[in-house]
Scaffold this motif. Sequence first.
Motif, PDB file in Angstrom:
ATOM      1  N   ALA A  14       6.724  -1.613   9.186  1.00 30.66           N
ATOM      2  CA  ALA A  14       6.192  -2.948   8.902  1.00 30.66           C
ATOM      3  C   ALA A  14       5.691  -3.629  10.168  1.00 30.66           C
ATOM      4  CB  ALA A  14       7.263  -3.807   8.232  1.00 30.66           C
ATOM      5  N   VAL A  15       6.379  -3.381  11.288  1.00 28.70           N
ATOM      6  CA  VAL A  15       5.928  -3.921  12.578  1.00 28.70           C
ATOM      7  C   VAL A  15       4.634  -3.236  13.008  1.00 28.70           C
ATOM      8  CG1 VAL A  15       6.464  -4.036  15.047  1.00 28.70           C
ATOM      9  CG2 VAL A  15       8.221  -4.607  13.361  1.00 28.70           C
ATOM     10  N   ALA A  16       4.638  -1.892  12.949  1.00 29.41           N
ATOM     11  CA  ALA A  16       3.468  -1.123  13.396  1.00 29.41           C
ATOM     12  C   ALA A  16       2.217  -1.457  12.598  1.00 29.41           C
ATOM     13  CB  ALA A  16       3.767   0.375  13.292  1.00 29.41           C
ATOM     14  N   ILE A  73       4.300 -11.453   6.756  1.00 35.39           N
ATOM     15  CA  ILE A  73       4.483 -11.935   5.382  1.00 35.39           C
ATOM     16  C   ILE A  73       5.769 -11.389   4.753  1.00 35.39           C
ATOM     17  CG2 ILE A  73       3.165 -10.084   4.265  1.00 35.39           C
ATOM     18  CD1 ILE A  73       2.076 -12.235   2.356  1.00 35.39           C
ATOM     19  N   VAL A  74       6.279 -10.262   5.283  1.00 37.32           N
ATOM     20  CA  VAL A  74       7.496  -9.681   4.693  1.00 37.32           C
ATOM     21  C   VAL A  74       8.770 -10.283   5.274  1.00 37.32           C
ATOM     22  CG1 VAL A  74       6.339  -7.484   4.218  1.00 37.32           C
ATOM     23  CG2 VAL A  74       7.641  -7.747   6.344  1.00 37.32           C
ATOM     24  N   LEU A  75       8.657 -11.248   6.179  1.00 35.61           N
ATOM     25  CA  LEU A  75       9.850 -11.832   6.819  1.00 35.61           C
ATOM     26  C   LEU A  75      10.944 -12.261   5.839  1.00 35.61           C
ATOM     27  CD1 LEU A  75       8.491 -13.888   9.860  1.00 35.61           C
ATOM     28  CD2 LEU A  75      10.218 -12.071   9.917  1.00 35.61           C
ATOM     29  N   ALA A 109      -5.914 -10.690   1.731  1.00 36.85           N
ATOM     30  CA  ALA A 109      -4.899 -11.455   2.458  1.00 36.85           C
ATOM     31  C   ALA A 109      -4.554 -12.752   1.738  1.00 36.85           C
ATOM     32  CB  ALA A 109      -5.383 -11.745   3.875  1.00 36.85           C
ATOM     33  N   LEU A 110      -5.573 -13.462   1.261  1.00 40.95           N
ATOM     34  CA  LEU A 110      -5.334 -14.720   0.546  1.00 40.95           C
ATOM     35  C   LEU A 110      -4.552 -14.485  -0.740  1.00 40.95           C
ATOM     36  CD1 LEU A 110      -8.723 -16.642   0.936  1.00 40.95           C
ATOM     37  CD2 LEU A 110      -6.476 -17.390   1.753  1.00 40.95           C
ATOM     38  N   ALA A 111      -4.952 -13.450  -1.483  1.00 43.24           N
ATOM     39  CA  ALA A 111      -4.273 -13.158  -2.750  1.00 43.24           C
ATOM     40  C   ALA A 111      -2.805 -12.831  -2.526  1.00 43.24           C
ATOM     41  CB  ALA A 111      -4.979 -11.999  -3.466  1.00 43.24           C
ATOM     42  N   ILE A 112      -2.525 -12.024  -1.504  1.00 41.51           N
ATOM     43  CA  ILE A 112      -1.135 -11.642  -1.215  1.00 41.51           C
ATOM     44  C   ILE A 112      -0.355 -12.819  -0.644  1.00 41.51           C
ATOM     45  CG2 ILE A 112       0.335 -10.168   0.224  1.00 41.51           C
ATOM     46  CD1 ILE A 112      -1.830  -8.001  -0.009  1.00 41.51           C
ATOM     47  N   ALA A 113      -1.000 -13.572   0.257  1.00 42.25           N
ATOM     48  CA  ALA A 113      -0.313 -14.709   0.888  1.00 42.25           C
ATOM     49  C   ALA A 113       0.090 -15.755  -0.149  1.00 42.25           C
ATOM     50  CB  ALA A 113      -1.209 -15.332   1.946  1.00 42.25           C
ATOM     51  N   LEU A 114      -0.778 -15.995  -1.124  1.00 41.17           N
ATOM     52  CA  LEU A 114      -0.496 -17.012  -2.139  1.00 41.17           C
ATOM     53  C   LEU A 114       0.463 -16.507  -3.213  1.00 41.17           C
ATOM     54  CD1 LEU A 114      -4.101 -18.483  -2.529  1.00 41.17           C
ATOM     55  CD2 LEU A 114      -2.147 -19.556  -1.392  1.00 41.17           C
ATOM     56  N   SER A 115       0.649 -15.178  -3.272  1.00 41.74           N
ATOM     57  CA  SER A 115       1.557 -14.597  -4.276  1.00 41.74           C
ATOM     58  C   SER A 115       2.915 -14.254  -3.688  1.00 41.74           C
ATOM     59  CB  SER A 115       0.932 -13.328  -4.873  1.00 41.74           C
ATOM     60  OG  SER A 115      -0.294 -13.624  -5.501  1.00 41.74           O
ATOM     61  N   GLY A 116       2.915 -13.851  -2.402  1.00 41.56           N
ATOM     62  CA  GLY A 116       4.161 -13.488  -1.745  1.00 41.56           C
ATOM     63  C   GLY A 116       4.502 -12.018  -1.911  1.00 41.56           C
ATOM     64  N   VAL A 117       5.555 -11.618  -1.212  1.00 44.93           N
ATOM     65  CA  VAL A 117       6.019 -10.228  -1.219  1.00 44.93           C
ATOM     66  C   VAL A 117       7.477 -10.207  -1.670  1.00 44.93           C
ATOM     67  CG1 VAL A 117       6.529  -8.242   0.245  1.00 44.93           C
ATOM     68  CG2 VAL A 117       4.419  -9.510   0.585  1.00 44.93           C
ATOM     69  N   GLU A 118       7.807  -9.268  -2.546  1.00 43.99           N
ATOM     70  CA  GLU A 118       9.158  -9.181  -3.092  1.00 43.99           C
ATOM     71  C   GLU A 118       9.845  -7.904  -2.632  1.00 43.99           C
ATOM     72  OE1 GLU A 118       8.895  -9.465  -7.314  1.00 43.99           O
ATOM     73  OE2 GLU A 118       7.868 -11.404  -7.290  1.00 43.99           O
ATOM     74  N   ALA A 119      11.168  -7.979  -2.517  1.00 47.57           N
ATOM     75  CA  ALA A 119      11.947  -6.798  -2.142  1.00 47.57           C
ATOM     76  C   ALA A 119      11.793  -5.724  -3.213  1.00 47.57           C
ATOM     77  CB  ALA A 119      13.414  -7.177  -1.973  1.00 47.57           C
ATOM     78  N   ALA A 149      10.733  -4.323   1.435  1.00 42.26           N
ATOM     79  CA  ALA A 149       9.493  -4.274   0.649  1.00 42.26           C
ATOM     80  C   ALA A 149       8.540  -3.240   1.238  1.00 42.26           C
ATOM     81  CB  ALA A 149       8.806  -5.642   0.638  1.00 42.26           C
ATOM     82  N   PRO A 150       7.828  -2.486   0.396  1.00 40.52           N
ATOM     83  CA  PRO A 150       6.847  -1.517   0.902  1.00 40.52           C
ATOM     84  C   PRO A 150       5.568  -2.212   1.353  1.00 40.52           C
ATOM     85  CG  PRO A 150       6.863  -1.469  -1.489  1.00 40.52           C
ATOM     86  CD  PRO A 150       7.946  -2.433  -1.067  1.00 40.52           C
TER      87      PRO A 150
END
Length: 352
Positions: free
Chosen positions: A217-219, A302-304, A31-41, A296-297
């Motif tokens: 993504a919601v589920a 975080i995908v907002l 979670a920390l690694a992804i949160a600090l890197s972000g999510v891309e389309a 984003a897959p």
Amino acid sequence: MKGELKNIRTYLMTGVSYMIPIVVIGGVLIALAIALSGVEAGTGANVTNPILEKMLNIGVKAFGLMVPILAGYISFGIADRPGLAPGLVGGALANEIGAGFLGGIIAGFVAGYTAKWIKSWKVHVQLRAIMPIFVIPLLTSLVVGTVMYIIGAPISSLMESMTATLKSMGTGNAVLLAVIMGAMIAFDMGGPINKVAFMFGAAMIGEGVYTIMGPVAVAICVPPIAMGVATLLNPKKYTETEKEAGKGAIAMGLIGITEGAIPFAAADPFRVIPSIVVGSSIGAAIAAIGKVGDHAPHGGPIVLPVVDNRIMFIIAVLVGVAVAALMVNILKKDVVEEKKEENDDEEISIEF
């Protein structure tokens, strides 16, 4: 019968108690690694920083131990030390065939009861010394390995069948498709059924259809957030360990890691799984009605930044979490009350 059901729950809790630290380590680091890197389309979570990559790798390796630890210590609870190694082997095989935590539970019980049965054999006195360190682990591992490979083929066929069914539905009935996919995502939280729904949603992104991944993504985030919220709403229904796990589950849910709910589902599957399935299905349906799209897959809040119709996304998550958290707390008993019932059962069995 009640006594045996109590034993099964005790064995499950043994596995869960050893698994929870692994889930927390893996989930929080990922979670920390992804949160600090972000999510891309288009690409989803994109971790490129070398330090964050290593953090992510540690988390992934920890997650890889989750199912073997669960299976190993379920088996340990049943058969003591001779059951540990075969349970770990069975759990590793459950990972290999993609059976998820439900496969790990099966492996744990098969290994545990097989080892317990072999322990009961009457053997020559000269063989007794090597039974717990050689004979029992070896024979039990062969048995549990055979079982896991036997169930591997049906699981693979089931995944192919479910994928074909989802494709045949198309996007014509978006709400019904969302309900089905939401239920699949929550049912085994990262297992084979979850992966079918996730991969279908991700594949549709490549086709330029984002309103399939939106409900997914919601589920994805409803189960862990809901279980974390449930521990806060009614802490009397959860052990201290579960309450601590709940905090980590919320963090994992925010980053789209459904596995944060696994410790709760493994400990109490008949109350937790129906609750999170209903919550995720309702959340996904609301997202479909609101035409929520996810580019984003990946899932969770975080995908907002890459979501279409963000307000409806947030509403869908909040409603899904509320439904699942309230439902599971209605179904569950207080920890003290449950222990009292178990003690009463013990007294009755002693009297008989």
